[in-house]
Design an enzyme around this catalytic site. Structure first.
Site, PDB file in Angstrom:
ATOM      1  N   MET A  79       0.822  -1.216   0.000  1.00 45.73           N
ATOM      2  CA  MET A  79       0.000   0.000   0.000  1.00 45.73           C
ATOM      3  C   MET A  79       0.857   1.268   0.000  1.00 45.73           C
ATOM      4  O   MET A  79       2.068   1.224   0.215  1.00 45.73           O
ATOM      5  CB  MET A  79      -0.923  -0.001   1.221  1.00 45.73           C
ATOM      6  N   HIS A  80       0.188   2.390  -0.245  1.00 44.84           N
ATOM      7  CA  HIS A  80       0.723   3.748  -0.040  1.00 44.84           C
ATOM      8  C   HIS A  80       1.755   4.232  -1.047  1.00 44.84           C
ATOM      9  O   HIS A  80       2.085   5.406  -1.073  1.00 44.84           O
ATOM     10  CB  HIS A  80       1.343   3.904   1.356  1.00 44.84           C
ATOM     11  N   ASP A 236      -2.549  -5.034   0.348  1.00 48.05           N
ATOM     12  CA  ASP A 236      -2.096  -6.377   0.709  1.00 48.05           C
ATOM     13  C   ASP A 236      -2.758  -6.941   1.955  1.00 48.05           C
ATOM     14  O   ASP A 236      -3.099  -8.128   1.999  1.00 48.05           O
ATOM     15  CB  ASP A 236      -0.573  -6.418   0.833  1.00 48.05           C
TER      16      ASP A 236
END
Length: 487
Positions: A79-80, A236
């Site tokens: 992520m991110h 995830d």
């Protein structure tokens, strides 16, 4: 047949399941991380794509004639991360990853200019999130910011290469700080504060829904039917939840990968940003989740093994031979090799060993590493409980799930049953394959059964009591270090 692709930080993993949810084939390709400056962590999106392309050809050989029976693909991803594309769809600069902590100043700026941030996005501004990264690019790389036509998350870059479509899902988008997490839609107000708008963002779908069809050229290249669909997919951890059947409120799991996560499903949006708890959308409609996140988990063990020149398997065997008395007098370890999120939100936190002596052989220090990471997970459980969330049992997934010693240590520290599942280490890729099933129309109750339990680890009362004494030392060690850094 259904295919799941999990774009992690250390590897890309792919997995194929059949109509009975049985795993047919799996394979992975390692990835490298570039750290050109302190606090920086970057990867090449092109490397992700090349690894994925290689995986498809490898799995095609493994599956043989069954390969063409694949109906749908699901995606899971770290992520991110910020993938910046220009108007031609070309990558502008290396992707800035979730464990990159260069944007601490921009986090403070975002908190100041967007007082509504906590309520809308459900989270504190942390350097790991996507929005502060774009503020950093705007300040330090203004030409790159001006060229930015689209911001994609890592797994959505793979989708773009596979389908030509710029699409994300609500679970992954929750980690940008641009999503109204309760409404499951982009927040125009938060985008505007970062000099962006909806035109810079991908379209949004639920993780279990159809997002696009495979590009005919890619389908031909991979030997797949052009009718193959791609599910929305997800971040995830939310996708790993699907892999372990965490689809009902109260279902919880611990993921010991590069990062460490304690994840619990909720039936409503429950932000608790004051404790650096994350509140995100789940990959299923009308569900959310809370998450405590530590930035370095199994990666601490990998780091220590590299340092002392031993394999993880060999070190874990040595650790398992330690006596209770030896473990009780082991050094303490703070696992903040990349700073920390929950509960400290401290990008400047650092790892350390404390209490070393001439008798501190590598097995004792290795034990301290496992214990320190486990105490970090305990920090997360504590603040989740303080927010009103109840957890009675946790599944264990990720690379750390392969260690029986670590599973028992977590059960003893958390004082609750910890269960491992058959195939639990494939959580993200398996969850992605299951989302592919859902996008293709299979019913949730048939797809998201909890995997068979491999083993249940129960807490020992006396060991828990001893470990809580060391946990108190662990918490004090961080406080003392924080006070030292402040003065």
């Amino acid at each position: 047949m259904y295919l799941g692709i999990d774009l992690g930080t250390s590897e890309v993993k792919a997995l194929v399941i059949n109509e009975n949810n049985d795993i047919v084939a799996t394979h992975s390709v390692p990835l490298s991380i570039q750290r050109p400056h302190p606090h920086w962590s970057e990867q090449s999106p092109q490397e992700w794509w090349e690894a994925t392309d290689y995986l498809m050809n490898t799995l095609r050989e493994k599956c043989g004639q069954h390969w063409q029976a694949i109906k749908a693909i699901g995606l899971s991803g770290q992520m991110h991360g910020a993938v910046l594309l220009d108007s031609s769809g070309e990558v502008i600069r290396p992707a800035i990853l979730w464990n990159d902590t260069r944007s601490a100043l921009e986090c403070a700026e975002l908190e100041e200019i967007a007082p509504e941030l906590h309520q809308i996005a459900g989270n504190l501004a942390m350097p790991g999130f996507t929005a502060p990264k774009l503020l950093w690019v705007r300040r330090h790389e203004p030409e790159n910011f001006k060229r930015t036509n689209t911001v994609l998350l890592p797994k959505d870059y793979l989708r773009f290469k596979m389908t030509g479509k710029k699409i994300s899902d609500m679970s992954d988008a929750s980690g940008t700080l641009w999503l109204d997490v309760e409404k499951r839609d982009w927040s125009d107000a938060l985008l505007e504060k970062c000099g962006l708008s909806r035109r810079h963002m991908p379209a949004l779908v639920e993780g279990c829904d159809l997002s696009a069809k495979l590009d005919p050229h890619i389908a031909e290249r991979w030997g797949l039917n052009a009718s193959v669909i791609v599910a929305g997919g997800g971040g995830d951890n939310a996708v790993s939840a699907i892999g372990v059947g965490a689809v009902s409120p109260g279902d919880a799991f611990i993921s010991l990968g590069t990062s460490g996560v304690l994840f619990v499903v909720t039936d409503a949006y429950r932000p608790a940003p004051q404790s650096a708890v994350h509140a995100f959308c789940h990959v299923l409609p009308n569900l959310w989740h809370q998450m405590s996140v530590m930035l370095s988990a199994a990666s601490c063990l990998q780091w220590f093994c590299r340092l002392v020149g031993v394999t993880e398997v060999a070190l874990l065997e040595e650790i398992a031979q330690l006596s209770a008395q030896e473990k009780a007098s082991a050094p303490m370890f703070l696992p903040y090799l990349s700073g920390e999120r929950t509960p400290h939100n401290d990008p400047d936190a650092r790892g350390m060993f404390q209490g070393l002596t001439h008798s501190s052989q590598r097995a004792l220090m290795g034990y301290a590493v496992l214990e320190g990471v486990s105490f970090g997970i305990a920090d997360g459980l504590r603040v989740l409980q303080e927010s009103g969330t109840r957890i009675d049992q946790c599944s264990l997934v990720g690379g750390g799930a392969r260690s029986p010693f670590w599973a028992q240590l977590l059960a003893d520290i958390l004082n609750m049953p910890v269960v491992t599942h058959k195939g639990g280490e494939t959580g993200g890729a398996l969850g992605a394959a299951r989302l592919a099933c859902l996008a293709a129309g299979k019913p949730l109750n048939k797809v998201c059964e909890k995997p068979e339990i491999y083993q249940t680890w129960s807490a020992d009362v006396q060991r828990h009591k001893t470990l809580m004494q060391r946990y108190a030392q662990f918490k004090a060690l961080y406080v003392n270090d924080l006070n030292y850094r402040k003065h």
